[in-house]
Design a protein around this motif. Structure first.
Motif, PDB file in Angstrom:
ATOM      1  N   LEU A  48      -2.777  -3.291   1.153  1.00  8.70           N
ATOM      2  CA  LEU A  48      -2.399  -1.984   0.614  1.00  8.70           C
ATOM      3  C   LEU A  48      -0.882  -1.843   0.524  1.00  8.70           C
ATOM      4  CD1 LEU A  48      -5.022   0.265   2.421  1.00  8.70           C
ATOM      5  CD2 LEU A  48      -4.836  -0.106  -0.041  1.00  8.70           C
ATOM      6  N   ASN A  49      -0.162  -2.326   1.520  1.00  5.69           N
ATOM      7  CA  ASN A  49       1.308  -2.283   1.459  1.00  5.69           C
ATOM      8  C   ASN A  49       1.834  -3.147   0.322  1.00  5.69           C
ATOM      9  OD1 ASN A  49       1.534  -0.539   3.652  1.00  5.69           O
ATOM     10  ND2 ASN A  49       1.704  -2.196   5.134  1.00  5.69           N
ATOM     11  N   SER A  52       2.666  -6.015   7.514  1.00  9.34           N
ATOM     12  CA  SER A  52       1.493  -5.846   8.376  1.00  9.34           C
ATOM     13  C   SER A  52       1.466  -4.511   9.104  1.00  9.34           C
ATOM     14  CB  SER A  52       1.442  -6.988   9.410  1.00  9.34           C
ATOM     15  OG  SER A  52       1.306  -8.237   8.766  1.00  9.34           O
ATOM     16  N   LEU A  53       2.538  -3.751   9.044  1.00 10.08           N
ATOM     17  CA  LEU A  53       2.566  -2.468   9.743  1.00 10.08           C
ATOM     18  C   LEU A  53       1.500  -1.542   9.171  1.00 10.08           C
ATOM     19  CD1 LEU A  53       6.430  -1.997   9.960  1.00 10.08           C
ATOM     20  CD2 LEU A  53       4.882  -2.425  11.857  1.00 10.08           C
ATOM     21  N   SER A  98       5.760   8.319   7.269  1.00 10.08           N
ATOM     22  CA  SER A  98       6.175   7.029   7.840  1.00 10.08           C
ATOM     23  C   SER A  98       5.877   5.889   6.877  1.00 10.08           C
ATOM     24  CB  SER A  98       5.455   6.805   9.172  1.00 10.08           C
ATOM     25  OG  SER A  98       5.777   7.815  10.103  1.00 10.08           O
ATOM     26  N   LEU A  99       4.707   5.934   6.241  1.00 17.41           N
ATOM     27  CA  LEU A  99       4.356   4.897   5.265  1.00 17.41           C
ATOM     28  C   LEU A  99       5.319   4.890   4.082  1.00 17.41           C
ATOM     29  CD1 LEU A  99       0.458   4.870   4.946  1.00 17.41           C
ATOM     30  CD2 LEU A  99       1.931   2.993   5.638  1.00 17.41           C
ATOM     31  N   LYS A 100       5.722   6.067   3.647  1.00 13.42           N
ATOM     32  CA  LYS A 100       6.646   6.138   2.514  1.00 13.42           C
ATOM     33  C   LYS A 100       7.979   5.499   2.851  1.00 13.42           C
ATOM     34  CE  LYS A 100       8.686   9.425  -0.740  1.00 13.42           C
ATOM     35  NZ  LYS A 100       8.795  10.849  -1.137  1.00 13.42           N
ATOM     36  N   VAL A 101       8.482   5.773   4.065  1.00 15.99           N
ATOM     37  CA  VAL A 101       9.738   5.158   4.489  1.00 15.99           C
ATOM     38  C   VAL A 101       9.590   3.641   4.531  1.00 15.99           C
ATOM     39  CG1 VAL A 101      11.368   4.944   6.406  1.00 15.99           C
ATOM     40  CG2 VAL A 101      10.473   7.186   5.775  1.00 15.99           C
ATOM     41  N   LEU A 102       8.478   3.159   5.068  1.00 12.72           N
ATOM     42  CA  LEU A 102       8.239   1.714   5.150  1.00 12.72           C
ATOM     43  C   LEU A 102       8.190   1.090   3.761  1.00 12.72           C
ATOM     44  CD1 LEU A 102       7.313  -0.927   6.596  1.00 12.72           C
ATOM     45  CD2 LEU A 102       4.974  -0.041   6.419  1.00 12.72           C
ATOM     46  N   ARG A 103       7.402   1.664   2.879  1.00  6.56           N
ATOM     47  CA  ARG A 103       7.189   1.049   1.566  1.00  6.56           C
ATOM     48  C   ARG A 103       8.429   1.134   0.687  1.00  6.56           C
ATOM     49  NH1 ARG A 103       1.039   3.417   0.587  1.00  6.56           N
ATOM     50  NH2 ARG A 103      -0.053   1.769   1.736  1.00  6.56           N
ATOM     51  N   VAL A 108      -5.390   8.364   5.000  1.00  9.41           N
ATOM     52  CA  VAL A 108      -3.932   8.342   4.898  1.00  9.41           C
ATOM     53  C   VAL A 108      -3.498   7.465   3.727  1.00  9.41           C
ATOM     54  CG1 VAL A 108      -1.807   7.681   6.078  1.00  9.41           C
ATOM     55  CG2 VAL A 108      -3.641   8.790   7.359  1.00  9.41           C
ATOM     56  N   TYR A 109      -4.202   6.371   3.501  1.00  7.80           N
ATOM     57  CA  TYR A 109      -3.852   5.429   2.436  1.00  7.80           C
ATOM     58  C   TYR A 109      -4.503   5.809   1.114  1.00  7.80           C
ATOM     59  CZ  TYR A 109      -1.985   2.142   5.897  1.00  7.80           C
ATOM     60  OH  TYR A 109      -1.246   1.547   6.882  1.00  7.80           O
TER      61      TYR A 109
END
Length: 715
Positions: free
Chosen positions: A475-476, A382-383, A418-423, A664-665
């Motif tokens: 999307l995640n 959900s982030l 940040s999204l790359k680290v999360l995914r 961003v996405y």
């Protein structure tokens, strides 16, 4: 006649002589001096006067009284060569009777390694005291690990090891051991060994207010001692240290499971198993746990019949979920819980513990938003920085209309990082669950399918966004599934043949009942999809045969070749129907097949809902811009005009902020590259299915017997 030298002066001279010998070993020339000293018999004192070169140096027991007190205390040091290593600082002389416990096992504390046998004489020449008994050396190691002192003196004076805060004098325990041993064996009554390590640990743990902290610190000391002792230790030393380490691991697990069995009644009343396990989880999250403790716990309790691992780590998993639920992409506070989750999931028993939790796939979910909020993995996916969590976009794009292009690109690049680290972290966790065994893999695929079923309204024209999962969540999930598909995304690879098209006839993951069908009516589809209809094949054959017979009557007798082709087509269809029914009866498909179709459905949600929403956002932004231009060109200057213009600017700022957040996405090159690769794979797979059907039809046609010849028919 002069008075003999005082004992204090003699002691100083001996110590100075010892220091000189130690310094002489720092140079190549001095090494010979040290070896020569090792071959001579040790004497209580050495003369300070230089010896003649033509005769051996005498070794008197005392110095002449006439020798001045300031005379040199040692022989002159030999000169080192110019390329020699600088001399070491002098080592302090050992206190008589105080030798390191590792000397008995060949451990050199100065170099931190085990000395070779050729250096044994040099070590022996430093002191005339005998070696420490192996049992006494082992006792000192175990007592240091357990933090127990059985002698009425300070911990630093009871052994050569460094004192620590856990060291405690156990007077009652020492008295009990002395009484039990009796006068015949009183010399070894207070020695710790492998046999009494359990008893010492239980008594010491009961005397500590923080039993969990004490056990973890003791495990850390045991790990360090095991590394220092090594294989060259005295027989049984390493075995006893390893045994003590295993006992500590067992008591940590049992304490977390049943603290009331070890703590006092007052302490047990205020500490429950859940609170103790949550504290353990917080220590693990803060990266303050001994590095190998988790692996030892898993190894110790994995084969137990009880649910010790589940009772302990279910609370640890809960701590990680709660922490990530409070995290934000802006602060990068999600990194530690995802790292901790990945560390736990590398152990297959813990992957099974996680996927077996009731919250992993909650029953009776009524909507996608409900599942996202209550399932275990919901907060991890959900982030986002989209409209579901506008605080991130509001902070990073406070005034987007006045931001420069460089400022926008820099902010977007930071958010994508940040999204790359999360995914990447989520994909690694999912991969570890999939590798955790059939049961954990099945539970993960079941959760993904559950998410897709509860979000099927996303493909509708009008979507109730309060009942479906958020855009950031979808999307995640799409990005993680694309990463899982990466190993078989090569359209020219052999793994493309592993994708089973019969998956669409099964509904155990995705329900295709309401999907639009091509080149098939409902009656034919019902025969294919119902494995309980035992007459399906006969019905299909009769229906196709009747259709072909009527077509043959209408076209005449010159269509025999066409009838043969139709018969081959019927046989191919029957073979395909048999394959479908076998797949439906088994209800099992390979991971490549399941991952492919689950990803296809997730991308369908992305294309039909998220992209459509982005297009609507662009249209609203265009209309607002037109209204602003119209007001600006009107030339009005009244207050109402100013208020209206300010309102439009505020509205445009809000729309532009959301637009940049979606950029961003949706404009991420890495994500779009994965999407293009998957679409290419899908196109290649469709072609392979068509070619496969054509080859099957050709094989069926070649197996059809030729028609009878005219000669045979006339005869």
């Amino acid at each position: 006649m002069s008075n003999p030298e005082s004992e204090e002066e003699m002691r100083r001279r001996r110590l100075a002589r010892f220091a000189a010998l130690e310094r002489s070993t720092a140079s190549p020339a001095g090494a010979g001096v040290m070896q020569g000293a090792a071959t001579r018999k040790a004497t209580p004192a050495l003369s300070s006067a230089p010896a003649p070169t033509s005769a051996p140096m005498p070794a008197p027991t005392s110095a002449p009284a006439s020798a001045p007190a300031s005379a040199p205390a040692s022989a002159p040091e030999p000169k080192a060569s110019s390329d020699s290593t600088p001399a070491q600082a002098p080592l302090a002389a050992p206190t008589p009777g105080k030798r390191s416990i590792y000397e008995s096992t060949g451990f050199d504390q100065r170099s931190g390694s085990h000395v070779a046998a050729r250096n044994t004489k040099a070590v022996d020449s430093r002191s005339t005291t005998p070696r420490i008994d192996p049992e006494e050396a082992l006792s000192r190691i175990l007592l240091d690990i357990l933090g127990v002192s059985l002698e009425a003196k300070s911990a630093s004076d009871s052994a050569t090891l460094c004192a620590h805060s856990d060291m405690k004098y156990m007077a009652a325990l020492a008295n009990e051991l002395t009484e039990e041993a009796g006068p015949s064996d009183s010399s070894k009554a207070l020695l710790a060994s492998k046999d009494n390590a359990d008893r010492l640990l239980v008594e010491r743990m009961a005397a500590d207010d923080d039993a969990l902290g004490y056990l973890m610190r003791s495990f850390t000391r045991a790990t360090k001692h095991a590394e220092q002792v090594g294989k060259s230790a005295a027989p049984g030393t390493l075995d006893a240290v390893s045994y003590t380490s295993g006992v500590l691991v067992s008591y940590i697990g049992l304490l977390l499971q049943s603290p009331d069995a070890f703590l006092s009644e007052a302490a047990a009343a205020s500490i429950s198993s859940a609170s103790l396990c949550r504290r353990f989880g917080q220590i693990f999250l803060d990266n303050e746990l001994p590095p190998t403790l988790v692996s030892h716990l898993v190894k110790r309790f994995a084969d137990e019949d009880d649910d010790t691992l589940s009772e302990i780590f279910s609370h640890v998993f809960a701590v990680l979920r709660e922490h990530v639920a409070k995290s934000s992409l802006l602060r990068m506070s999600f990194v530690e819980p995802i790292r901790a989750l990945g560390t736990l999931l590398q152990y297959r028993p813990l992957a099974l513990v996680l996927t077996s939790l009731p919250s992993f796939v909650p029953p009776a979910m009524i909507s996608g938003r409900h599942l996202q909020a209550l399932s275990y993995l919901g907060p991890f996916f959900s982030l986002t920085l989209l409209r579901e969590d506008p605080a991130v976009a509001r902070e990073l794009f406070p005034d987007p209309m006045n931001m420069t292009v460089i400022e926008r690109d820099s902010t977007i690049s930071s958010l994508r990082g940040s999204l790359k680290v999360l995914r990447e972290g989520l994909a690694e966790c999912m991969l570890k669950i999939l590798r955790g065994g059939p049961e954990s893999r099945e539970n993960l695929l079941k959760w993904i399918a559950h998410v897709l079923r509860l979000n099927k309204d996303r493909v509708k024209m009008q979507v109730d966004y309060l009942s479906v999962s958020t855009d950031g969540f979808i999307l995640n999930l799409a990005d993680v599934l694309l990463r899982l598909c990466a190993p078989f995304m090569d359209p020219a690879g052999s793994k493309i043949n592993s994708i089973d098209p019969n998956f669409v006839f099964s509904s155990h993951r995705i329900d295709y009942t309401d999907e639009t069908r091509l080149v098939v009516d409902s009656a034919e589809l019902a025969k294919w999809l119902d494995p309980r209809n035992l007459n399906a094949q006969d019905s299909y054959r009769r229906a196709q045969g009747a259709s072909e017979a009527s077509a043959a009557d209408a076209s005449g007798a010159d269509n025999c070749d066409g009838d043969e082709d139709d018969e081959a087509s019927i046989r191919a269809g029957l073979a395909e129907m048999a394959d479908v029914q076998d797949a439906l009866k088994k209800g099992e498909f390979g991971f490549i097949t399941e991952c492919f179709f689950l990803t296809t459905r997730t991308l369908q949600f992305w294309l039909q809902s998220v992209v459509q929403l982005y297009q609507d956002l662009l249209q609203k932004l265009q209309r607002a811009n037109n209204m602003k231009r119209h007001l600006t060109e009107s030339g009005r200057a009244d207050p109402a005009h100013e208020r209206e213009l300010n309102e439009i600017n505020r509205h445009m700022n809000l729309l532009l902020m959301h637009k940049l957040a979606y950029d961003v996405y949706l404009m991420d090159d890495d994500f779009l590259s994965l999407v293009v690769r998957f679409i290419t794979l899908t196109s290649a797979w469709f072609l392979s299915v068509v070619h496969r059907s054509a080859r099957r039809a050709g094989a069926a046609s070649s197996s059809t017997p030729p028609p009878p010849s005219s000669s045979s028919s006339s005869s």
